[in-house]
Design a protein around this motif. Sequence first.
Motif, PDB file in Angstrom:
ATOM      1  N   HIS A 149       0.990  -1.847  -0.122  1.00 19.49           N
ATOM      2  CA  HIS A 149       0.028   0.061   0.104  1.00 19.49           C
ATOM      3  C   HIS A 149       0.927   1.463   0.066  1.00 19.49           C
ATOM      4  O   HIS A 149       0.721   2.449   0.574  1.00 19.49           O
ATOM      5  CB  HIS A 149      -1.326  -0.085   1.414  1.00 19.49           C
ATOM      6  N   TYR A 150       1.661   0.751   0.003  1.00 18.04           N
ATOM      7  CA  TYR A 150       2.692   2.503  -0.253  1.00 18.04           C
ATOM      8  C   TYR A 150       4.144   2.007  -1.175  1.00 18.04           C
ATOM      9  O   TYR A 150       4.384   1.086  -1.710  1.00 18.04           O
ATOM     10  CB  TYR A 150       4.300   2.263   1.469  1.00 18.04           C
ATOM     11  N   TYR A 151       4.131   3.408  -1.810  1.00 15.65           N
ATOM     12  CA  TYR A 151       5.196   3.009  -3.154  1.00 15.65           C
ATOM     13  C   TYR A 151       7.145   3.536  -3.012  1.00 15.65           C
ATOM     14  O   TYR A 151       6.264   4.911  -2.506  1.00 15.65           O
ATOM     15  CB  TYR A 151       4.574   3.221  -4.313  1.00 15.65           C
ATOM     16  N   LYS A 152       7.605   3.107  -2.598  1.00 13.22           N
ATOM     17  CA  LYS A 152       9.256   3.927  -2.833  1.00 13.22           C
ATOM     18  C   LYS A 152       9.731   4.407  -4.186  1.00 13.22           C
ATOM     19  O   LYS A 152      10.202   5.423  -4.182  1.00 13.22           O
ATOM     20  CB  LYS A 152       9.921   3.294  -1.717  1.00 13.22           C
ATOM     21  N   GLU A 153      10.137   3.276  -5.223  1.00 18.22           N
ATOM     22  CA  GLU A 153      11.080   3.422  -5.797  1.00 18.22           C
ATOM     23  C   GLU A 153      11.058   2.460  -7.417  1.00 18.22           C
ATOM     24  O   GLU A 153      10.492   1.773  -7.040  1.00 18.22           O
ATOM     25  CB  GLU A 153      12.344   4.281  -5.670  1.00 18.22           C
ATOM     26  N   ALA A 154      11.117   3.268  -8.514  1.00 17.25           N
ATOM     27  CA  ALA A 154      10.909   2.033  -9.827  1.00 17.25           C
ATOM     28  C   ALA A 154      11.697   1.029  -9.676  1.00 17.25           C
ATOM     29  O   ALA A 154      11.117   0.368 -10.393  1.00 17.25           O
ATOM     30  CB  ALA A 154      10.663   3.144 -10.747  1.00 17.25           C
ATOM     31  N   VAL A 162       3.258  -5.091 -13.326  1.00 23.82           N
ATOM     32  CA  VAL A 162       2.238  -3.944 -12.525  1.00 23.82           C
ATOM     33  C   VAL A 162       1.247  -4.077 -12.401  1.00 23.82           C
ATOM     34  O   VAL A 162       1.249  -3.179 -13.407  1.00 23.82           O
ATOM     35  CB  VAL A 162       3.194  -3.311 -11.685  1.00 23.82           C
ATOM     36  N   ILE A 163       0.628  -4.121 -11.206  1.00 22.81           N
ATOM     37  CA  ILE A 163      -0.965  -3.746 -10.951  1.00 22.81           C
ATOM     38  C   ILE A 163      -1.002  -2.217 -10.179  1.00 22.81           C
ATOM     39  O   ILE A 163      -0.137  -2.364  -9.042  1.00 22.81           O
ATOM     40  CB  ILE A 163      -1.444  -4.296 -10.520  1.00 22.81           C
ATOM     41  N   VAL A 164      -1.031  -1.085 -10.398  1.00 21.16           N
ATOM     42  CA  VAL A 164      -1.352  -0.144  -9.895  1.00 21.16           C
ATOM     43  C   VAL A 164      -3.012  -0.020  -9.708  1.00 21.16           C
ATOM     44  O   VAL A 164      -3.420   0.269 -10.283  1.00 21.16           O
ATOM     45  CB  VAL A 164      -0.547   1.121 -10.142  1.00 21.16           C
ATOM     46  N   ALA A 175       3.076   4.682 -11.312  1.00 22.03           N
ATOM     47  CA  ALA A 175       3.041   4.253 -12.485  1.00 22.03           C
ATOM     48  C   ALA A 175       3.794   4.897 -13.937  1.00 22.03           C
ATOM     49  O   ALA A 175       4.808   3.764 -14.607  1.00 22.03           O
ATOM     50  CB  ALA A 175       1.658   4.279 -12.995  1.00 22.03           C
ATOM     51  N   LEU A 176       4.130   6.184 -13.910  1.00 21.84           N
ATOM     52  CA  LEU A 176       4.732   6.532 -14.945  1.00 21.84           C
ATOM     53  C   LEU A 176       6.104   5.805 -14.735  1.00 21.84           C
ATOM     54  O   LEU A 176       6.549   5.892 -15.726  1.00 21.84           O
ATOM     55  CB  LEU A 176       4.658   8.081 -14.719  1.00 21.84           C
ATOM     56  N   GLU A 177       6.790   5.733 -13.562  1.00 21.78           N
ATOM     57  CA  GLU A 177       7.570   5.767 -13.680  1.00 21.78           C
ATOM     58  C   GLU A 177       8.600   4.815 -12.934  1.00 21.78           C
ATOM     59  O   GLU A 177       9.449   4.384 -13.811  1.00 21.78           O
ATOM     60  CB  GLU A 177       8.087   6.017 -11.692  1.00 21.78           C
ATOM     61  N   ILE A 178       6.966   3.633 -12.687  1.00 25.10           N
ATOM     62  CA  ILE A 178       7.661   2.148 -13.037  1.00 25.10           C
ATOM     63  C   ILE A 178       7.580   1.695 -14.230  1.00 25.10           C
ATOM     64  O   ILE A 178       8.402   0.958 -15.327  1.00 25.10           O
ATOM     65  CB  ILE A 178       6.728   1.232 -12.665  1.00 25.10           C
ATOM     66  N   TRP A 179       6.701   2.107 -14.858  1.00 24.56           N
ATOM     67  CA  TRP A 179       6.694   2.511 -16.792  1.00 24.56           C
ATOM     68  C   TRP A 179       8.268   2.480 -17.534  1.00 24.56           C
ATOM     69  O   TRP A 179       8.478   2.415 -18.440  1.00 24.56           O
ATOM     70  CB  TRP A 179       5.239   2.789 -17.474  1.00 24.56           C
ATOM     71  N   ARG A 180       8.393   3.772 -16.639  1.00 26.66           N
ATOM     72  CA  ARG A 180      10.327   4.319 -17.058  1.00 26.66           C
ATOM     73  C   ARG A 180      10.721   3.250 -17.225  1.00 26.66           C
ATOM     74  O   ARG A 180      12.159   4.169 -17.852  1.00 26.66           O
ATOM     75  CB  ARG A 180       9.845   6.039 -16.694  1.00 26.66           C
ATOM     76  N   LYS A 181      11.156   2.741 -16.100  1.00 25.82           N
ATOM     77  CA  LYS A 181      11.989   1.964 -15.445  1.00 25.82           C
ATOM     78  C   LYS A 181      11.940   0.219 -16.501  1.00 25.82           C
ATOM     79  O   LYS A 181      12.630  -0.854 -15.725  1.00 25.82           O
ATOM     80  CB  LYS A 181      12.254   1.939 -14.301  1.00 25.82           C
ATOM     81  N   GLY A 182      11.054   0.571 -16.919  1.00 24.51           N
ATOM     82  CA  GLY A 182      11.073  -0.914 -17.638  1.00 24.51           C
ATOM     83  C   GLY A 182       9.870  -1.817 -17.342  1.00 24.51           C
ATOM     84  O   GLY A 182       9.819  -2.806 -17.567  1.00 24.51           O
ATOM     85  N   GLY A 183       8.668  -1.560 -15.962  1.00 23.42           N
ATOM     86  CA  GLY A 183       7.551  -2.557 -16.045  1.00 23.42           C
ATOM     87  C   GLY A 183       6.687  -2.112 -16.667  1.00 23.42           C
ATOM     88  O   GLY A 183       6.561  -1.928 -18.177  1.00 23.42           O
ATOM     89  N   ARG A 209       0.174   8.496 -21.769  1.00 30.46           N
ATOM     90  CA  ARG A 209       0.621   7.204 -22.192  1.00 30.46           C
ATOM     91  C   ARG A 209      -0.235   5.498 -22.034  1.00 30.46           C
ATOM     92  O   ARG A 209       0.001   5.151 -22.319  1.00 30.46           O
ATOM     93  CB  ARG A 209       1.657   6.501 -20.299  1.00 30.46           C
ATOM     94  N   ILE A 210      -1.679   6.785 -21.636  1.00 24.81           N
ATOM     95  CA  ILE A 210      -2.914   5.455 -21.535  1.00 24.81           C
ATOM     96  C   ILE A 210      -3.202   5.322 -22.569  1.00 24.81           C
ATOM     97  O   ILE A 210      -3.027   4.379 -23.700  1.00 24.81           O
ATOM     98  CB  ILE A 210      -3.822   5.666 -20.570  1.00 24.81           C
TER      99      ILE A 210
END
Length: 325
Positions: A149-154, A162-164, A175-183, A209-210
């Motif tokens: 229920h918490y997010y720290k870094e991508a 990954v489901i957000v 969502a944006l940070e994880i996508w930009r790091k290849g998730g 992006r969507i």
Amino acid sequence: MGNVRYYDVLIIGAGPIGIACALECKKANLSYVVLEKGTLVNSLYNYPLDMTFFSTSEKLEIDDIPFMSVNPKPKRIEALEYYRRVATGNNLHIRLFEKVLSVEKNEGVFTILSEKTTYKATHLIVATGFYDIPKLLNVSGENLPKVSHYYKEAHFYTMQKVIVVGASNSAVDAALEIWRKGGEVTMVVRGKGIGDRVKYWVKPDIENRIAEGSIKAYFESELEEIKENEVTISTQKGKVTLPNNYVIALTGYRPNFEFLEKLGVKLSKDGKYYPTYNEQTMETNLPGLYLAGVICGGMDTHLWFIENSVIHAKQIVNHIVSKNI
């Protein structure tokens, strides 16, 4: 009881508003102490590492102490530095990693038992915020280790499915940070679109992006079940099952209403849990007990934030001083 410490004011919570209350107490020559169960500005410390505030730096200032940041809207690391310097530079009496266990009031005096000692105070200020208790999804599998229920870094989510859950600022940033790091990111959103309160410079980014399909989004949908390697989503067109490695449920947080009720604060019965307090003095229905900061908003945690609740510190201390004149 020889080790009991006596104060005019005891403040629970060493976030920005708790620090502001301590500064006002110091200026008014009131004896005070701040108790914090975690580190200094614990909630800000637990924000995503690269988070940018919506507010500009001058609006986050306490007591006209300048907040200098590289950009107009500061990042988490700059806020941590600022509030640390305010606290240490003013030699504020703050005791960290000392959780309050119980509070009782007898004959006009509060007795506060912490993990380390016992305190007595004539006045009590609760500035505990709302970041400690997440709003749960209440779905099967929510207790699995892959759910947070918490997010720290991508970086951790690189090359993962990954489901957000959610469409607030925190969910969109994740969502944006994880996508930009290849998730591989899929958003599950209860509403019809991205939240209206999402930062105006970020909202077009996530919507684009969507639209282009880089990030998948299910609107008017809810997560129904979480399993080790997949999730089931309830959508407008029926149930959808997707392979999944991690779920980040960023659906918001709530104040500790149970703690407020134990203190004797009356809460509204409309599901919003608004606490009872005087808007001019911030004193609750229990004389000598004050609320400061976002905790005043009940479930509507967007009503109060740093820049519009710093004033609570002056209101409270002015009222305490007026009673002693």
